[in-house]
Motif scaffolding. Structure first.
Motif, mmCIF file in Angstrom:
data_model
loop_
_atom_site.group_PDB
_atom_site.id
_atom_site.type_symbol
_atom_site.label_atom_id
_atom_site.label_comp_id
_atom_site.label_asym_id
_atom_site.label_seq_id
_atom_site.Cartn_x
_atom_site.Cartn_y
_atom_site.Cartn_z
ATOM 1 N N PHE A 238 0.832 -1.200 0.000
ATOM 2 C CA PHE A 238 0.000 0.000 0.000
ATOM 3 C C PHE A 238 0.870 1.254 0.000
ATOM 4 C CE2 PHE A 238 -2.800 3.263 1.670
ATOM 5 C CZ PHE A 238 -4.005 2.978 1.035
ATOM 6 N N ALA A 239 1.929 1.236 0.807
ATOM 7 C CA ALA A 239 2.836 2.378 0.877
ATOM 8 C C ALA A 239 3.527 2.608 -0.458
ATOM 9 C CB ALA A 239 3.869 2.160 1.980
ATOM 10 N N LEU A 240 4.005 1.535 -1.067
ATOM 11 C CA LEU A 240 4.725 1.656 -2.340
ATOM 12 C C LEU A 240 3.807 2.105 -3.470
ATOM 13 C CD1 LEU A 240 6.991 -1.523 -2.134
ATOM 14 C CD2 LEU A 240 7.666 0.853 -1.770
ATOM 15 N N ARG A 241 2.613 1.500 -3.537
ATOM 16 C CA ARG A 241 1.681 1.854 -4.609
ATOM 17 C C ARG A 241 1.200 3.291 -4.486
ATOM 18 N NH1 ARG A 241 -1.806 -3.735 -4.109
ATOM 19 N NH2 ARG A 241 -0.409 -5.058 -5.377
ATOM 20 N N GLN A 246 0.300 7.973 -6.547
ATOM 21 C CA GLN A 246 -0.360 9.185 -6.091
ATOM 22 C C GLN A 246 0.631 10.288 -5.694
ATOM 23 O OE1 GLN A 246 -3.357 8.347 -3.068
ATOM 24 N NE2 GLN A 246 -3.791 6.365 -3.971
ATOM 25 N N THR A 247 1.556 9.964 -4.808
ATOM 26 C CA THR A 247 2.430 11.003 -4.275
ATOM 27 C C THR A 247 3.371 11.583 -5.325
ATOM 28 O OG1 THR A 247 2.349 9.958 -2.098
ATOM 29 C CG2 THR A 247 4.113 11.554 -2.488
ATOM 30 N N VAL A 248 4.040 10.730 -6.072
ATOM 31 C CA VAL A 248 4.999 11.222 -7.076
ATOM 32 C C VAL A 248 4.325 12.124 -8.110
ATOM 33 C CG1 VAL A 248 6.563 10.552 -8.925
ATOM 34 C CG2 VAL A 248 6.625 9.326 -6.749
ATOM 35 N N PRO A 249 3.207 11.700 -8.732
ATOM 36 C CA PRO A 249 2.552 12.614 -9.684
ATOM 37 C C PRO A 249 2.046 13.894 -9.021
ATOM 38 C CG PRO A 249 1.756 10.366 -9.963
ATOM 39 C CD PRO A 249 2.539 10.388 -8.688
ATOM 40 N N ALA A 250 1.587 13.775 -7.766
ATOM 41 C CA ALA A 250 1.009 14.936 -7.083
ATOM 42 C C ALA A 250 2.054 15.945 -6.632
ATOM 43 C CB ALA A 250 0.191 14.475 -5.877
ATOM 44 N N ILE A 251 3.292 15.511 -6.472
ATOM 45 C CA ILE A 251 4.353 16.429 -6.048
ATOM 46 C C ILE A 251 4.470 17.598 -7.024
ATOM 47 C CG2 ILE A 251 6.863 16.678 -5.865
ATOM 48 C CD1 ILE A 251 6.929 13.941 -4.523
ATOM 49 N N LEU A 252 4.458 17.298 -8.312
ATOM 50 C CA LEU A 252 4.542 18.342 -9.321
ATOM 51 C C LEU A 252 3.208 19.062 -9.490
ATOM 52 C CD1 LEU A 252 6.692 16.502 -12.018
ATOM 53 C CD2 LEU A 252 7.436 18.177 -10.313
ATOM 54 N N ALA A 262 2.400 13.929 3.442
ATOM 55 C CA ALA A 262 2.405 12.727 2.606
ATOM 56 C C ALA A 262 3.516 11.771 3.027
ATOM 57 C CB ALA A 262 2.561 13.108 1.135
ATOM 58 N N PHE A 263 4.705 12.299 3.259
ATOM 59 C CA PHE A 263 5.819 11.444 3.658
ATOM 60 C C PHE A 263 5.613 10.881 5.063
ATOM 61 C CE2 PHE A 263 8.285 13.412 0.156
ATOM 62 C CZ PHE A 263 8.753 12.244 -0.430
ATOM 63 N N LEU A 264 4.996 11.669 5.931
ATOM 64 C CA LEU A 264 4.677 11.163 7.265
ATOM 65 C C LEU A 264 3.734 9.968 7.160
ATOM 66 C CD1 LEU A 264 4.682 11.384 10.369
ATOM 67 C CD2 LEU A 264 2.782 13.012 10.165
ATOM 68 N N GLU A 265 2.750 10.072 6.270
ATOM 69 C CA GLU A 265 1.799 8.986 6.080
ATOM 70 C C GLU A 265 2.487 7.746 5.529
ATOM 71 O OE1 GLU A 265 -2.713 9.291 4.851
ATOM 72 O OE2 GLU A 265 -1.437 9.434 3.080
ATOM 73 N N HIS A 266 3.375 7.922 4.545
ATOM 74 C CA HIS A 266 4.096 6.773 3.982
ATOM 75 C C HIS A 266 4.995 6.118 5.028
ATOM 76 C CE1 HIS A 266 2.584 7.294 0.009
ATOM 77 N NE2 HIS A 266 3.116 8.480 -0.156
ATOM 78 N N PHE A 267 5.639 6.930 5.836
ATOM 79 C CA PHE A 267 6.450 6.381 6.926
ATOM 80 C C PHE A 267 5.585 5.561 7.872
ATOM 81 C CE2 PHE A 267 7.848 6.817 11.355
ATOM 82 C CZ PHE A 267 9.076 6.177 11.287
#
Length: 290
Positions: A238-241, A246-252, A262-267
């Motif tokens: 779930f974290a990787l997907r 979601q996160t990588v495209p949304a960063i830009l 976002a990174f706190l959630e992935h951690f």
């Protein structure tokens, strides 16, 4: 005209009178397309520093206000259901905005599918997402039975003893209810026109993550067999997907707005993966020692 069932709308609240007022504005008899004599609205209030009692008395006299048990959202919803006069219970949250046809859509679904005792509605957002720090329980196709938008026959709800009050937070209590419902042999139907808007909200930060973690372990302590589905691999994937999709495209897209959340959630997802790996090892040792 078909005589629809009588509904009891249950709205749990906790010290959010501004949001509750917006929700109740959507349930005004002049707004809802279902006739006023065919539904009631019950606000069950867990507030202690402030409550909605005075606001409801002054501005929403057609709403029934009851004091909550102050034991968390699950217990608060059950508390509201105790006062219900309706044959059907319809749940939403104080930060949701039901559409005008919300109740009528459920009423029509009940007539169309008389054998079905549980229905879930659509939950959508009010605008495009603007930040990685925003979240909403979007449900566009069904299958979740989120507590912010579903209808259940009161008799069935009571036979399942409602929401499990061992869950102290707004996390996993509706997942538990859905699992018990399915295990009991009941299916639920998706009614897209029974829609509510759940505007984007700020993520709850570390405290919300901690609550989800505690609720997950409560859930697994009750349903040990679910460790097959909710385990370390589940959270790792779930974290990787979510990071890649979601996160990588949304960063830009969002110009890095909300990146810390976002990174706190992935951690947190990765941390949960480790905790569940340790939990599964402990569980296996316990089974071997029995």
């Amino acid at each position: 005209m078909t005589q629809f069932s009588f509904f009891s709308v249950i709205v749990p609240t906790y010290q959010r009178n501004d949001l509750l007022a917006k929700c109740l504005d959507c349930l005004i008899p002049e707004i809802q397309t279902l006739p006023a004599e065919q539904y009631e609205v019950i606000v069950t209030d867990d507030g202690f520093q402030i409550t909605a009692q005075e606001m409801i008395r002054e501005f929403y006299p057609w709403v029934k206000w009851v004091a909550g048990s102050r034991k968390g959202p699950a217990a608060n919803r059950n508390n509201g259901a105790k006062y219900a006069r309706g044959e059907w219970l319809v749940f939403t949250d104080d930060d949701c905005l039901p559409d005008p046809q919300w109740l009528e859509a459920y009423a029509e679904a009940i007539v169309a599918e008389p054998a079905c005792l549980v229905f879930e509605g659509r939950t959508y957002v009010d605008r495009p997402r603007r930040s990685l720090a925003e979240t909403s329980p979007v449900n566009e196709s069904g299958g979740y039975l989120w507590s912010c938008n579903f209808a259940v026959k009161k008799q069935l709800f009571e036979s399942l003893t409602g929401f499990d009050e061992r869950f102290p937070y707004a996390a996993m209590e509706d997942v538990d209810f859905r699992l018990r419902l399915v295990k009991s042999g009941y299916k639920f139907s998706f009614v897209k026109t029974a829609s509510v808007c759940h505007p984007w909200r700020a993520k709850g930060g570390w405290n919300k993550i901690k609550q989800h973690r505690e609720a997950t372990f409560i859930y697994l302590s009750i349903h040990a067999e679910e460790l097959v589905n909710i385990n370390s691999v589940y959270y790792l994937l779930f974290a990787l997907r979510s990071f890649v999709n979601q996160t990588v495209p949304a960063i830009l897209q969002f110009n890095f707005t909300g990146i810390n959340e976002a990174f706190l959630e992935h951690f947190a997802y990765l941390y949960m993966s480790v905790l569940l790996w340790r939990y599964s090892l402990t569980s296996m040792k316990s089974l071997k020692n029995q």
